[in-house]
Design a protein around this motif. Sequence first.
Motif, mmCIF file in Angstrom:
data_model
loop_
_atom_site.group_PDB
_atom_site.id
_atom_site.type_symbol
_atom_site.label_atom_id
_atom_site.label_comp_id
_atom_site.label_asym_id
_atom_site.label_seq_id
_atom_site.Cartn_x
_atom_site.Cartn_y
_atom_site.Cartn_z
ATOM 1 N N PHE A 95 38.367 35.455 25.261
ATOM 2 C CA PHE A 95 38.762 35.405 26.674
ATOM 3 C C PHE A 95 38.678 36.785 27.312
ATOM 4 O O PHE A 95 38.155 36.951 28.423
ATOM 5 C CB PHE A 95 40.179 34.842 26.782
ATOM 6 C CG PHE A 95 40.724 34.852 28.174
ATOM 7 C CD1 PHE A 95 40.306 33.913 29.103
ATOM 8 C CD2 PHE A 95 41.646 35.818 28.566
ATOM 9 C CE1 PHE A 95 40.808 33.924 30.403
ATOM 10 C CE2 PHE A 95 42.145 35.837 29.856
ATOM 11 C CZ PHE A 95 41.727 34.890 30.776
ATOM 12 N N LEU A 96 39.184 37.792 26.619
ATOM 13 C CA LEU A 96 39.108 39.155 27.156
ATOM 14 C C LEU A 96 37.661 39.608 27.304
ATOM 15 O O LEU A 96 37.299 40.277 28.290
ATOM 16 C CB LEU A 96 39.869 40.109 26.229
ATOM 17 C CG LEU A 96 41.394 39.937 26.187
ATOM 18 C CD1 LEU A 96 41.990 40.887 25.165
ATOM 19 C CD2 LEU A 96 42.005 40.198 27.556
ATOM 20 N N ARG A 97 36.825 39.245 26.350
ATOM 21 C CA ARG A 97 35.420 39.649 26.430
ATOM 22 C C ARG A 97 34.736 39.006 27.635
ATOM 23 O O ARG A 97 33.967 39.663 28.358
ATOM 24 C CB ARG A 97 34.723 39.251 25.134
ATOM 25 C CG ARG A 97 33.285 39.714 25.030
ATOM 26 C CD ARG A 97 32.698 39.305 23.696
ATOM 27 N NE ARG A 97 33.419 39.939 22.598
ATOM 28 C CZ ARG A 97 33.213 39.636 21.320
ATOM 29 N NH1 ARG A 97 32.336 38.700 20.991
ATOM 30 N NH2 ARG A 97 33.899 40.258 20.379
ATOM 31 N N LEU A 136 31.103 44.458 39.355
ATOM 32 C CA LEU A 136 30.938 45.875 39.686
ATOM 33 C C LEU A 136 29.467 46.233 39.869
ATOM 34 O O LEU A 136 29.113 47.025 40.763
ATOM 35 C CB LEU A 136 31.566 46.736 38.590
ATOM 36 C CG LEU A 136 33.097 46.697 38.502
ATOM 37 C CD1 LEU A 136 33.574 47.491 37.296
ATOM 38 C CD2 LEU A 136 33.722 47.257 39.776
ATOM 39 N N ASP A 137 28.594 45.667 39.045
ATOM 40 C CA ASP A 137 27.160 45.935 39.198
ATOM 41 C C ASP A 137 26.648 45.395 40.533
ATOM 42 O O ASP A 137 25.853 46.060 41.233
ATOM 43 C CB ASP A 137 26.392 45.304 38.041
ATOM 44 C CG ASP A 137 26.700 45.991 36.719
ATOM 45 O OD1 ASP A 137 27.166 47.152 36.755
ATOM 46 O OD2 ASP A 137 26.486 45.365 35.648
ATOM 47 N N GLU A 138 27.084 44.187 40.912
ATOM 48 C CA GLU A 138 26.659 43.623 42.193
ATOM 49 C C GLU A 138 27.160 44.469 43.362
ATOM 50 O O GLU A 138 26.428 44.725 44.329
ATOM 51 C CB GLU A 138 27.173 42.191 42.319
ATOM 52 C CG GLU A 138 26.513 41.219 41.350
ATOM 53 C CD GLU A 138 27.108 39.827 41.459
ATOM 54 O OE1 GLU A 138 28.042 39.658 42.283
ATOM 55 O OE2 GLU A 138 26.640 38.925 40.739
ATOM 56 N N ALA A 139 28.424 44.910 43.284
ATOM 57 C CA ALA A 139 28.956 45.743 44.363
ATOM 58 C C ALA A 139 28.201 47.060 44.466
ATOM 59 O O ALA A 139 27.909 47.549 45.572
ATOM 60 C CB ALA A 139 30.446 45.998 44.127
ATOM 61 N N ARG A 170 32.604 39.477 33.190
ATOM 62 C CA ARG A 170 32.584 39.053 34.592
ATOM 63 C C ARG A 170 32.890 40.220 35.526
ATOM 64 O O ARG A 170 32.229 40.403 36.565
ATOM 65 C CB ARG A 170 33.594 37.930 34.802
ATOM 66 C CG ARG A 170 33.573 37.320 36.199
ATOM 67 C CD ARG A 170 34.580 36.196 36.291
ATOM 68 N NE ARG A 170 35.930 36.673 36.041
ATOM 69 C CZ ARG A 170 36.683 37.283 36.963
ATOM 70 N NH1 ARG A 170 36.202 37.515 38.185
ATOM 71 N NH2 ARG A 170 37.907 37.683 36.670
ATOM 72 N N LEU A 171 33.891 41.030 35.158
ATOM 73 C CA LEU A 171 34.209 42.195 35.986
ATOM 74 C C LEU A 171 33.056 43.189 36.019
ATOM 75 O O LEU A 171 32.767 43.800 37.067
ATOM 76 C CB LEU A 171 35.475 42.870 35.455
ATOM 77 C CG LEU A 171 36.783 42.093 35.642
ATOM 78 C CD1 LEU A 171 37.929 42.837 34.960
ATOM 79 C CD2 LEU A 171 37.087 41.899 37.122
#
Length: 202
Positions: A143-145, A155-158, A150-151
């Motif tokens: 779950f953490l992975r 961040l890459d998209e932003a 996803r985060l």
Amino acid sequence: MADQRRTERLDQPRAPRGLRLPRIDAETFGRWSEGIARGMGTANFIVYMTLVIAAWFAWNTLAPENLRFDPYTFTFLTLVLSLQASYAAPLILLAQNRQADRDRIALEEDRRRATMQKADTEYLAREIAALRIALGEVATRDFLRSELARLAEELDEAAERRRKLERRQQEREARRQAGGEPLDEPRDDLDGDFAHDGRFDG
């Protein structure tokens, strides 16, 4: 004598009378008996006793008659061996009793240690079970992975959108410096995001 009888009290035990035997230290005598029993249980004792008996037989058989101190039938040798056996048996029994006492103490100590180890093992088992229950309520590694992945994508998209906005702003600034009027371009989501950032006010 009459005075001595008058001084005797009925509420006190009478002093023992008779022959008093010397008191022997049981521990010292026990160690001594164990040493003798341990020595009699070795191969050296058997070899030496065999040599002594063989020499006894040879001397009292082959020596001159006036020098034989225990002639045939070897009565004195039989008496010596009987005395040895009569003393060896109690000494061996005493050594065995002391060894049995030591074994009993060692067994009790082993039992006590086994009880303590069992209690420690049960305590550790309960602690491990409690840790497993507690870990069941915590986020798992998968779950953490997935959340971190996803985060990272967000961040890459932003960052990509920010680079596009900065590149478009540089193009507009270049057209203004060239003296041309900026064309009215349709505003898209990138312009809206850029305006919210406070870098462009179109």
